[in-house]
Design an enzyme around this catalytic site. Structure first.
Site, PDB file in Angstrom:
ATOM      1  N   GLY A  13       0.843  -1.146   0.063  1.00  0.00           N
ATOM      2  CA  GLY A  13      -0.080   0.135  -0.019  1.00  0.00           C
ATOM      3  C   GLY A  13       0.776   1.063   0.052  1.00  0.00           C
ATOM      4  O   GLY A  13       0.307   2.158  -0.254  1.00  0.00           O
TER       5      GLY A  13
ATOM      6  N   ASP B 296       1.385   3.083   4.662  1.00  0.00           N
ATOM      7  CA  ASP B 296      -0.076   3.717   4.030  1.00  0.00           C
ATOM      8  C   ASP B 296      -0.936   4.283   5.118  1.00  0.00           C
ATOM      9  O   ASP B 296      -1.374   5.476   5.187  1.00  0.00           O
ATOM     10  CB  ASP B 296      -0.577   3.066   2.723  1.00  0.00           C
ATOM     11  CG  ASP B 296      -1.096   1.585   3.392  1.00  0.00           C
ATOM     12  OD1 ASP B 296      -0.717   1.358   4.610  1.00  0.00           O
ATOM     13  OD2 ASP B 296      -1.807   0.902   2.442  1.00  0.00           O
TER      14      ASP B 296
ATOM     15  N   ASP C  65      -4.173   2.017  11.391  1.00  0.00           N
ATOM     16  CA  ASP C  65      -5.324   1.743  11.843  1.00  0.00           C
ATOM     17  C   ASP C  65      -5.399   1.108  13.255  1.00  0.00           C
ATOM     18  O   ASP C  65      -5.570   1.743  14.098  1.00  0.00           O
ATOM     19  CB  ASP C  65      -5.937   0.527  10.743  1.00  0.00           C
ATOM     20  CG  ASP C  65      -7.317  -0.034  10.903  1.00  0.00           C
ATOM     21  OD1 ASP C  65      -8.083   0.739  11.890  1.00  0.00           O
ATOM     22  OD2 ASP C  65      -7.863  -0.728  10.184  1.00  0.00           O
TER      23      ASP C  65
ATOM     24  N   LYS D  25      -6.079   6.600  10.847  1.00  0.00           N
ATOM     25  CA  LYS D  25      -7.694   6.518  11.304  1.00  0.00           C
ATOM     26  C   LYS D  25      -8.057   7.141  12.471  1.00  0.00           C
ATOM     27  O   LYS D  25      -7.342   7.006  13.413  1.00  0.00           O
ATOM     28  CB  LYS D  25      -8.080   5.147  10.820  1.00  0.00           C
ATOM     29  CG  LYS D  25      -8.511   4.808   9.580  1.00  0.00           C
ATOM     30  CD  LYS D  25      -9.414   3.467   9.531  1.00  0.00           C
ATOM     31  CE  LYS D  25      -9.303   3.014   8.129  1.00  0.00           C
ATOM     32  NZ  LYS D  25      -9.641   1.530   8.061  1.00  0.00           N
TER      33      LYS D  25
ATOM     34  N   PHE E  38     -13.338   2.994   5.668  1.00  0.00           N
ATOM     35  CA  PHE E  38     -12.432   1.948   4.556  1.00  0.00           C
ATOM     36  C   PHE E  38     -12.138   2.987   3.292  1.00  0.00           C
ATOM     37  O   PHE E  38     -13.054   3.412   2.649  1.00  0.00           O
ATOM     38  CB  PHE E  38     -13.010   0.764   4.376  1.00  0.00           C
ATOM     39  CG  PHE E  38     -12.013  -0.202   3.475  1.00  0.00           C
ATOM     40  CD1 PHE E  38     -11.090  -0.928   4.037  1.00  0.00           C
ATOM     41  CD2 PHE E  38     -12.263  -0.325   2.133  1.00  0.00           C
ATOM     42  CE1 PHE E  38     -10.170  -1.682   3.526  1.00  0.00           C
ATOM     43  CE2 PHE E  38     -11.563  -0.929   1.400  1.00  0.00           C
ATOM     44  CZ  PHE E  38     -10.277  -1.817   2.043  1.00  0.00           C
ATOM     45  N   VAL E  39     -10.893   3.146   3.254  1.00  0.00           N
ATOM     46  CA  VAL E  39     -10.345   3.936   2.059  1.00  0.00           C
ATOM     47  C   VAL E  39      -9.470   3.131   0.981  1.00  0.00           C
ATOM     48  O   VAL E  39      -8.973   2.263   1.337  1.00  0.00           O
ATOM     49  CB  VAL E  39      -9.604   5.235   2.554  1.00  0.00           C
ATOM     50  CG1 VAL E  39     -10.697   6.261   3.423  1.00  0.00           C
ATOM     51  CG2 VAL E  39      -8.360   4.951   3.466  1.00  0.00           C
TER      52      VAL E  39
HETATM   53  P1  5GP Z   1      -2.874  -1.973  11.203  1.00  0.00           P
HETATM   54  O1  5GP Z   1      -1.899  -2.964  11.420  1.00  0.00           O
HETATM   55  O2  5GP Z   1      -2.452  -0.422  11.798  1.00  0.00           O
HETATM   56  O3  5GP Z   1      -4.334  -2.418  11.674  1.00  0.00           O
HETATM   57  O4  5GP Z   1      -3.309  -1.926   9.680  1.00  0.00           O
HETATM   58  C1  5GP Z   1      -2.560  -1.252   8.738  1.00  0.00           C
HETATM   59  C2  5GP Z   1      -2.516  -1.737   7.464  1.00  0.00           C
HETATM   60  O5  5GP Z   1      -3.909  -2.246   7.081  1.00  0.00           O
HETATM   61  C3  5GP Z   1      -2.275  -0.816   6.230  1.00  0.00           C
HETATM   62  O6  5GP Z   1      -0.909  -0.871   5.907  1.00  0.00           O
HETATM   63  C4  5GP Z   1      -3.122  -1.158   5.218  1.00  0.00           C
HETATM   64  O7  5GP Z   1      -2.505  -2.052   4.348  1.00  0.00           O
HETATM   65  C5  5GP Z   1      -4.382  -2.061   5.905  1.00  0.00           C
HETATM   66  N1  5GP Z   1      -5.570  -0.920   6.126  1.00  0.00           N
HETATM   67  C6  5GP Z   1      -5.922  -0.190   7.157  1.00  0.00           C
HETATM   68  N2  5GP Z   1      -7.020   0.671   6.805  1.00  0.00           N
HETATM   69  C7  5GP Z   1      -7.177   0.326   5.584  1.00  0.00           C
HETATM   70  C8  5GP Z   1      -8.269   1.150   4.763  1.00  0.00           C
HETATM   71  O8  5GP Z   1      -8.999   1.751   5.202  1.00  0.00           O
HETATM   72  N3  5GP Z   1      -7.952   0.744   3.607  1.00  0.00           N
HETATM   73  C9  5GP Z   1      -7.257   0.015   3.058  1.00  0.00           C
HETATM   74  N4  5GP Z   1      -7.233  -0.379   1.447  1.00  0.00           N
HETATM   75  N5  5GP Z   1      -6.093  -0.800   3.784  1.00  0.00           N
HETATM   76  C10 5GP Z   1      -6.289  -0.395   5.032  1.00  0.00           C
HETATM   77 MG    MG Z   2      -0.303  -2.213   4.534  1.00  0.00          MG
END
Ligand code: 5GP
Ligand code: MG
Length: 196
Positions: free
Chosen positions: A52, A111, A114, A142, A163-164
């Protein structure tokens, strides 16, 4: 593809100017952390998390006037048609990095922040190799309590908990090439998820 877009959250011009500002800030911070080495000769390694972050990183590094290496790593937490994190999977995570990172300044790029699990896991693994410094940078964060638990150093934009896709972010492998950051129509997501 265009007809699947629900709303443009952040347009390409805003993204471009924010990335330039981030690059200026990162450059200034790195320069001030190089006490001994000449400013632009710090051993600096950027660690983008695939897939991403690719478009973000491609734009950012062209505004960083510093000598650097790039070490891509691969992590997945939203496999297939999921729109909620399914837990972090480290694929080929750090195999390209040297076993010791002593003396090296690291900048980990992702990217979007979350749940924070990805950056937590990746930074834990990198810290074991004892870099001179480790900073983290995300294009998006987020608005979720968990996202604020991770102490990220640089954030492009704070966005609502939606979700983007676009600008590198995908849904089920698609939409990475959209130049803006957008949300998808709920029926588009539902259609793909029904197909399994
Ligand atoms: P975390 O480990 O912080 O939960 O998530 C990070 C990863 O989840 C990001 O690198 C991305 O790949 C994916 N991700 C989290 N939120 C989104 C979203 O809203 N859209 C998309 N396409 N990927 C997301
Ligand atoms: Mg990622």
């Amino acid at each position: 593809m265009q007809t699947d877009i629900h709303q443009v959250l952040i347009g390409r011009r805003r993204i471009a100017s924010r990335i330039q500002a981030l690059a200026r800030q990162i450059t200034a911070d790195l320069r001030s952390s190089g006490q001994r080495a000449p400013a632009d000769d710090l051993p600096l390694t950027l660690v983008p998390i695939l897939t991403g972050s690719i478009i973000f990183v491609a734009d950012l590094i062209r505004h960083l006037p510093l000598r650097m290496r790039l070490n891509l790593i691969s992590v997945s937490s939203y496999p297939g048609a999921s729109t909620r994190s399914q837990g972090v999977r480290l694929r080929r995570a750090l195999e390209n990095l040297p076993p010791s990172l002593a003396g090296t300044h690291l900048l980990v790029l992702d990217d979007i922040l979350d749940t924070g699990r990805t950056l937590t896991r990746v930074t834990q693994l990198l810290q074991r190799r004892q870099p001179a410094s480790l900073r983290t940078c995300v294009l998006l964060r987020k608005d979720r309590p968990t996202a604020h638990n991770f102490p990220v150093n640089y954030v492009g934009f704070d966005i609502p908990d939606a979700f983007v896709v676009g600008f590198g972010l995908d849904f089920n492998g698609h939409y990475r090439n959209l130049p803006d950051i957008v949300t998808l129509k709920p029926q588009v997501i539902a259609r793909v998820q029904r197909r399994g």
